[in-house]
Motif scaffolding. Structure first.
Motif, mmCIF file in Angstrom:
data_model
loop_
_atom_site.group_PDB
_atom_site.id
_atom_site.type_symbol
_atom_site.label_atom_id
_atom_site.label_comp_id
_atom_site.label_asym_id
_atom_site.label_seq_id
_atom_site.Cartn_x
_atom_site.Cartn_y
_atom_site.Cartn_z
ATOM 1 N N GLY A 134 -11.289 45.104 24.157
ATOM 2 C CA GLY A 134 -11.589 46.524 24.352
ATOM 3 C C GLY A 134 -10.530 47.429 23.737
ATOM 4 O O GLY A 134 -10.852 48.310 22.920
ATOM 5 N N PRO A 135 -9.255 47.274 24.087
ATOM 6 C CA PRO A 135 -8.209 48.080 23.463
ATOM 7 C C PRO A 135 -8.109 47.886 21.950
ATOM 8 O O PRO A 135 -7.814 48.837 21.219
ATOM 9 N N ILE A 136 -8.371 46.663 21.466
ATOM 10 C CA ILE A 136 -8.329 46.421 20.023
ATOM 11 C C ILE A 136 -9.404 47.243 19.325
ATOM 12 O O ILE A 136 -9.148 47.919 18.323
ATOM 13 N N ARG A 137 -10.614 47.206 19.854
ATOM 14 C CA ARG A 137 -11.707 47.958 19.237
ATOM 15 C C ARG A 137 -11.479 49.467 19.387
ATOM 16 O O ARG A 137 -11.853 50.247 18.505
ATOM 17 N N TYR A 138 -10.868 49.870 20.479
ATOM 18 C CA TYR A 138 -10.518 51.283 20.654
ATOM 19 C C TYR A 138 -9.577 51.727 19.534
ATOM 20 O O TYR A 138 -9.767 52.786 18.925
ATOM 21 N N LEU B 223 -16.190 46.154 10.237
ATOM 22 C CA LEU B 223 -15.262 46.276 11.363
ATOM 23 C C LEU B 223 -16.007 46.377 12.688
ATOM 24 O O LEU B 223 -15.572 45.816 13.699
ATOM 25 N N ASP B 224 -17.134 47.086 12.684
ATOM 26 C CA ASP B 224 -17.923 47.213 13.917
ATOM 27 C C ASP B 224 -18.416 45.856 14.409
ATOM 28 O O ASP B 224 -18.499 45.614 15.619
ATOM 29 N N GLU B 225 -18.751 44.979 13.464
ATOM 30 C CA GLU B 225 -19.344 43.687 13.819
ATOM 31 C C GLU B 225 -18.327 42.544 13.805
ATOM 32 O O GLU B 225 -18.700 41.388 14.038
ATOM 33 N N ARG C 122 -3.495 60.321 18.879
ATOM 34 C CA ARG C 122 -3.687 59.744 17.552
ATOM 35 C C ARG C 122 -5.059 60.178 17.066
ATOM 36 O O ARG C 122 -6.064 59.877 17.682
ATOM 37 N N ARG C 123 -5.086 60.949 15.982
ATOM 38 C CA ARG C 123 -6.344 61.428 15.402
ATOM 39 C C ARG C 123 -7.211 62.161 16.428
ATOM 40 O O ARG C 123 -8.414 61.944 16.533
ATOM 41 N N GLY C 124 -6.561 63.005 17.221
ATOM 42 C CA GLY C 124 -7.290 63.870 18.130
ATOM 43 C C GLY C 124 -7.741 63.244 19.433
ATOM 44 O O GLY C 124 -8.496 63.866 20.190
ATOM 45 N N ARG C 125 -7.305 62.044 19.731
ATOM 46 C CA ARG C 125 -7.644 61.422 21.011
ATOM 47 C C ARG C 125 -6.433 60.636 21.502
ATOM 48 O O ARG C 125 -5.442 60.484 20.779
ATOM 49 N N ALA C 126 -6.512 60.136 22.726
ATOM 50 C CA ALA C 126 -5.373 59.425 23.305
ATOM 51 C C ALA C 126 -5.001 58.213 22.455
ATOM 52 O O ALA C 126 -5.874 57.462 22.006
ATOM 53 N N SER C 127 -3.707 58.057 22.198
ATOM 54 C CA SER C 127 -3.242 56.857 21.508
ATOM 55 C C SER C 127 -3.509 55.643 22.394
ATOM 56 O O SER C 127 -3.794 55.774 23.589
ATOM 57 N N THR C 128 -3.406 54.459 21.823
ATOM 58 C CA THR C 128 -3.795 53.256 22.566
ATOM 59 C C THR C 128 -2.963 53.075 23.829
ATOM 60 O O THR C 128 -3.495 52.758 24.898
ATOM 61 N N LEU D 78 0.013 51.571 13.424
ATOM 62 C CA LEU D 78 -0.201 52.840 14.128
ATOM 63 C C LEU D 78 -0.076 52.659 15.641
ATOM 64 O O LEU D 78 0.534 53.492 16.323
ATOM 65 N N VAL D 79 -0.664 51.586 16.159
ATOM 66 C CA VAL D 79 -0.590 51.324 17.603
ATOM 67 C C VAL D 79 0.864 51.192 18.041
ATOM 68 O O VAL D 79 1.286 51.766 19.054
ATOM 69 N N HIS D 80 1.656 50.458 17.278
ATOM 70 C CA HIS D 80 3.060 50.273 17.640
ATOM 71 C C HIS D 80 3.894 51.526 17.358
ATOM 72 O O HIS D 80 4.805 51.847 18.129
ATOM 73 N N ASP D 81 3.595 52.246 16.278
ATOM 74 C CA ASP D 81 4.340 53.478 15.982
ATOM 75 C C ASP D 81 4.206 54.502 17.103
ATOM 76 O O ASP D 81 5.133 55.273 17.368
ATOM 77 N N ASP D 82 3.048 54.538 17.750
ATOM 78 C CA ASP D 82 2.797 55.533 18.796
ATOM 79 C C ASP D 82 3.525 55.231 20.102
ATOM 80 O O ASP D 82 3.611 56.099 20.979
ATOM 81 N N LEU D 83 4.046 54.025 20.256
ATOM 82 C CA LEU D 83 4.657 53.612 21.524
ATOM 83 C C LEU D 83 5.836 54.513 21.912
ATOM 84 O O LEU D 83 6.522 55.065 21.044
#
Length: 256
Positions: free
Chosen positions: A29-33, A15-17, A90-96, A76-81
């Motif tokens: 950038g947002p995708i990798r975030y 996933l990193d690569e 999300r998991r202790g940091r800002a959602s996307t 998850l990205v869409h659920d958080d909207l």
């Protein structure tokens, strides 16, 4: 056989690569975030472990496993909207959407989904992609049923919303490993137990869902029964399923 921690490391490295489609531009950038949010990678690890149990190298399963993880993160990205769960964390940091903005999060989620299908369709067989499409549609249907209170039972919602993607984690691996369809049923029976197991334990940890409907002891009993069924399904399979057995045991006893 490769253990769960080593499989997780393989997934993380892939996933990193992962090379994203160039046309996405600054949306990368947002995708990798979203992908770097610290998830457990349980679904792709299940996919890799299944493929290895069927005689394939884990690396062969990486595109399929990553595709499943991308679909999970899309959800998850869409659920958080704000229009759905309206979660800023999300998991202790800002959602996307909270980290960037709502429009960017919508597009990042869309891109995660499209990239997932690109990976699934990289195999010679179309069945990996078809399996993932069916799982994704079921997951979306379950989310809609949950948000609109359409009269579905808790189990029906979770079999769609959670279970379908766990099912695909096993089913996609069967196609990558070129297992004949006639021989797939024992594996699919095992796959059918995973979503229930994961969801009930999740509810025990969060104190909602099955805990509210069955009480904590009742929910723990449901989780134990699901784990026993999953292990029994594995025992009926003529293959080295020791790593999958370890993963199931970990799902049943996890504390986070």
């Amino acid at each position: 056989m490769t253990g769960p921690q080593e499989l997780t490391a393989l997934v993380e490295g892939y996933l990193d690569e992962l090379a994203l489609t160039p046309e996405l531009g600054e949306l990368a950038g947002p995708i990798r975030y979203a992908l770097a949010g610290g998830g457990k990678r349980i679904r792709p690890v299940l996919c890799l472990a299944t493929g290895e149990a069927l005689g394939r190298e884990p690396e062969e399963l990486l595109p399929a496993g990553a595709a499943i993880e991308l679909v999970h993160n899309f959800s998850l990205v869409h659920d958080d909207l704000p229009s759905l769960d309206d979660d800023e964390l999300r998991r202790g940091r800002a959602s996307t959407w909270a980290q960037f903005d709502e429009a960017t999060a919508v597009l990042a989620g869309d891109a995660l989904l499209a990239e997932a299908f690109r990976l699934a369709l990289s195999y010679p067989t179309p069945f990996v992609g078809r399996e993932l499409v069916q799982a994704t549609l079921g997951m979306i249907g379950g989310q809609h049923a949950d948000t609109k209170a359409l009269g579905y039972s808790l189990e029906e919602i979770h079999r769609l919303k959670t279970g379908r993607l766990f099912y695909a984690s096993i089913a996609c691996a069967l196609w990558v490993a070129e297992l004949a369809e006639a021989d797939q049923k024992p594996w699919r029976d095992f796959a059918d137990e995973l979503g229930m197991l994961f969801q009930v334990v999740d509810d025990i940890l969060d104190g909602d869902g099955y805990v509210l409907s069955h009480g904590e002891e009742g929910a723990r009993r449901l989780a134990d029964e699901a784990a026993e069924r999953a292990q029994a399904r594995l025992a009926s399979i003529d293959a080295d399923t020791s790593v999958l057995e370890e993963i199931v045991a970990g799902l049943a006893t996890r504390t986070a």
